[in-house]
Design a protein around this motif. Structure first.
Motif, short mmCIF file in Angstrom:
data_model
loop_
_atom_site.label_atom_id
_atom_site.label_comp_id
_atom_site.label_asym_id
_atom_site.label_seq_id
_atom_site.Cartn_x
_atom_site.Cartn_y
_atom_site.Cartn_z
N LYS A 77 -4.86 11.94 -7.49
CA LYS A 77 -3.21 11.66 -7.38
C LYS A 77 -2.41 13.04 -7.18
O LYS A 77 -1.27 12.76 -6.56
CB LYS A 77 -2.78 10.66 -8.63
CG LYS A 77 -3.53 9.56 -8.25
CD LYS A 77 -2.77 8.43 -9.50
CE LYS A 77 -3.16 7.07 -9.31
NZ LYS A 77 -2.51 6.20 -10.39
N GLN A 82 0.34 8.40 -3.52
CA GLN A 82 0.35 7.04 -3.21
C GLN A 82 -0.63 6.49 -2.33
O GLN A 82 -1.49 7.24 -1.70
CB GLN A 82 1.72 6.67 -2.07
CG GLN A 82 2.95 7.46 -3.09
CD GLN A 82 3.35 6.60 -4.23
OE1 GLN A 82 3.18 5.36 -4.37
NE2 GLN A 82 3.81 7.37 -5.27
N PRO A 83 -1.02 5.37 -2.81
CA PRO A 83 -2.03 4.38 -1.79
C PRO A 83 -1.71 4.40 -0.32
O PRO A 83 -0.74 4.30 -0.12
CB PRO A 83 -2.22 3.18 -2.72
CG PRO A 83 -1.05 2.97 -3.22
CD PRO A 83 -0.10 4.38 -3.59
N GLU A 109 -3.03 -0.60 -7.51
CA GLU A 109 -2.92 0.31 -6.54
C GLU A 109 -4.01 0.05 -5.51
O GLU A 109 -5.19 -0.21 -5.72
CB GLU A 109 -2.97 1.77 -6.85
CG GLU A 109 -2.01 2.23 -7.81
CD GLU A 109 -1.95 3.65 -8.36
OE1 GLU A 109 -1.73 4.35 -7.38
OE2 GLU A 109 -2.47 3.83 -9.20
#
Length: 291
Positions: A77, A82-83, A109
């Protein structure tokens, strides 16, 4: 505590136009054998992996795979906050990648892909042989297992004179002599990731234990693609550690952990699938999923 700063950028280009692929290495915990795969995926594909640390608290002698995966998610991360996330793992690394995906999915996520590179599923019912080995193995047993893995996958690439010299000089199968054989073997193959044999040995033993301890629950939403190697070279190893039903299953048992699974055959064996000339096929198959 487990080190968290061991993520490595394997792709050489700074020109990237796609979301990164995070790929977990196998039992030896070294990432650099992914270099050819990264190259064949192309300069637009960011590629990260991990150099696994071999430090742990004395009160916690073995890694829990869940903890290792959690640490890897944290470092991932820092690269991609962000996914969606694209994960992969080879051998033992496939288990870690699956657990990372499980943790990310549970937290809401999105995981777009989990590419499992020739890894058998961590199914409790199939661990009788693995349990028996770990409960009775000494350091020499572990070292012989490492030696078999190297020779099984890469033996044909090593000059014949190495085996002749090995048989004459290292006739005594002591821990020290086998350790020296594996070190020389890795040097002959220019494996920069296996020259530090002391680290490799300690990481290997800990990963074997964490593999035994890991039995996840089924989680259906994880999109998993299994890349099965065509050549099976670990005959003795497989029968030592796993049961036939798992090895002979078309999905290596992953269908018991997710309903969202696809299987792709790729040339080479468990390790040579990541080297030339076979790695090109694997990269093409993987690229189609990343796209």
């Amino acid at each position: 505590m487990i080190a968290t700063d061991h993520i490595r950028k394997i792709s050489q280009s700074s020109y990237h136009s796609k979301p990164p692929l995070f790929c977990v290495p196998g039992l030896f915990g070294s990432p650099y054998y992914f270099t050819q795969l990264s190259i064949h995926l192309g300069i637009e594909q960011p590629f990260y992996s991990w150099q696994q640390a071999n430090s742990w608290e004395s009160s916690f002698p073995f890694y829990r795979l869940e903890i290792l995966a959690s640490q890897y998610v944290s470092s991932l991360k820092k690269i991609q906050p962000q996914p969606p996330y694209y994960l992969a793992g080879h051998s033992f690394g496939g288990l870690v990648a699956f657990e990372m995906a499980r943790q990310l999915s549970i937290s809401g996520e999105k995981v777009a892909l989990v590419a499992i590179l020739d890894t058998t599923a961590p199914i409790a019912s199939q661990k009788a042989n693995l349990t028996k080995f770990i409960n009775s193995a000494n350091n020499l047993d572990y070292l012989n297992l490492i030696k078999e893995m190297f020779e099984s996958d890469f033996g044909e690439l090593v000059p014949t004179h190495f085996y002749q010299k090995r048989d004459s000089i290292h006739a005594v199968t002591s821990f020290e002599s086998i350790f020296a054989q594996i070190r020389e073997f890795s040097l002959l193959l220019n494996f920069r990731e296996v020259i530090q044999m002391e680290r490799i040995f300690s990481v290997f033993k800990n990963n074997m234990q964490s593999m035994l301890n890991y039995t996840p629950l089924k989680i259906t939403q994880i999109p998993l693609v299994l890349y099965r190697a065509d050549e099976k070279t670990y005959e003795k190893l497989n029968h030592t550690l796993f049961l036939n039903r798992l090895i002979n299953s078309s999905t290596y048992g992953w269908n018991e952990l997710t309903d969202n699974i696809k299987v792709c055959q790729t040339p080479g064996n468990h390790s040579t699938m990541l080297t030339s000339p076979y790695v090109q096929t694997l990269a093409n198959l993987l690229r189609s999923q990343l796209n």
